[in-house]
Motif scaffolding. Structure first.
Motif, short mmCIF file in Angstrom:
data_model
loop_
_atom_site.label_atom_id
_atom_site.label_comp_id
_atom_site.label_asym_id
_atom_site.label_seq_id
_atom_site.Cartn_x
_atom_site.Cartn_y
_atom_site.Cartn_z
N ARG A 72 0.83 -1.21 0.00
CA ARG A 72 0.00 0.00 0.00
C ARG A 72 0.86 1.26 0.00
O ARG A 72 0.55 2.24 -0.67
CB ARG A 72 -0.94 -0.01 1.20
N GLU A 73 1.95 1.22 0.76
CA GLU A 73 2.86 2.37 0.78
C GLU A 73 3.58 2.53 -0.56
O GLU A 73 3.81 3.64 -1.03
CB GLU A 73 3.87 2.23 1.92
N ARG A 75 2.39 1.71 -3.47
CA ARG A 75 1.42 2.23 -4.44
C ARG A 75 1.18 3.73 -4.28
O ARG A 75 0.81 4.41 -5.23
CB ARG A 75 0.11 1.48 -4.32
N LYS A 76 1.41 4.27 -3.11
CA LYS A 76 1.27 5.72 -2.93
C LYS A 76 2.34 6.48 -3.70
O LYS A 76 2.16 7.64 -4.06
CB LYS A 76 1.37 6.08 -1.44
N ARG A 77 3.47 5.81 -3.97
CA ARG A 77 4.59 6.47 -4.65
C ARG A 77 4.80 6.00 -6.08
O ARG A 77 5.39 6.72 -6.90
CB ARG A 77 5.88 6.23 -3.87
#
Length: 241
Positions: A72-73, A75-77
């Motif tokens: 999830r982290e 995919r934020k970047r």
């Protein structure tokens, strides 16, 4: 191809790297692997540079952040990097869709399971999205027609961006391209993309946009052998992937 392997067990990280290297050798013309290890999600995210990997393998059950939390982290970047989960259970498969994972391996897995996972992940599509980074630019490999030297500069001839000049030595550019079997040095200071080559005649490689690129005549036999070996490998890949 550049991959990251996130797993708190060294033996598991080594197995993935060995299998991936074997896969490239057997099914992708011996293309080289560049792999980086991380012992936790936190370790990876601390050093993560977006748009720098082709595939990230993530163990689901690690101390600290779980694989899903790490993904999830990521995919934020980075919205595009391919994610493959490594797990002991399929129970979290639904969660993996939320981070757009392209596959998962269930432990214990065989080499054939590994092959099936990469094929299902559409690795050929992943390969088409590869790029090199030069200065502040990202250049897709499939856009490169040919490269040559211009004094202290190197030039990339691209079908989409036209002529691009970078202040780096040709040797540095050649090193960046050396991991990819489609790039061939046809004479000193000139590299062509065989993926964008239409044919080879007595004097030139003719690119798919019609540009003739001459080659060193004394090297014709050697270059012809490399070109035809590449064509053979590409046809073989079309059958396997």
């Amino acid at each position: 191809m550049k991959i990251a392997v996130i797993d708190d067990r060294e033996s598991c990280r080594e197995e993935i790297k060995n299998y991936f290297s074997r896969y490239l050798t057997e099914q992708c013309g011996g293309e080289k692997i560049q792999a980086e290890d991380f012992i936790s999600g936190e370790d990876f995210l601390y050093r993560f540079i977006p748009n720098s990997y082709d595939i990230i393998f993530i163990d689901q059950f690690m101390s600290g952040m779980t694989g899903i939390e790490t993904a999830r982290e990521i995919r934020k970047r980075d919205a595009l990097v391919s994610l493959i989960f490594v797990t002991t259970s399929r129970d979290f498969a639904i969660d993996s869709y939320g981070v757009q994972a392209c596959g998962y391996l269930v432990k214990p897995y065989t080499y054939q399971d590994f092959i099936n996972t990469l094929n299902a992940a559409r690795i050929e599509k992943i390969r088409r999205a590869r790029f090199i980074r030069i200065e502040q630019d990202s250049v897709l490999l499939r856009e490169i027609l040919w490269c040559d030297s211009d004094g202290h500069y190197s030039r990339i001839h691209s079908d989409r961006k036209g002529l691009i000049r970078y202040r780096l030595t040709f040797a540095e550019l050649a090193e960046k391209l050396s991991a990819y079997p489609q790039f061939l040095t046809c004479y000193k200071g000139c590299i062509i993309n065989l993926e964008r080559t239409d044919r080879m005649d007595d004097q030139n490689f003719v690119l798919d946009d019609g540009t003739p690129i001459p080659f060193a005549k004394r090297e014709r036999k050697k270059l012809a052998a490399a070109y035809h070996q590449y064509l053979f490998q590409r046809e073989r890949e079309d059958d396997l992937l």
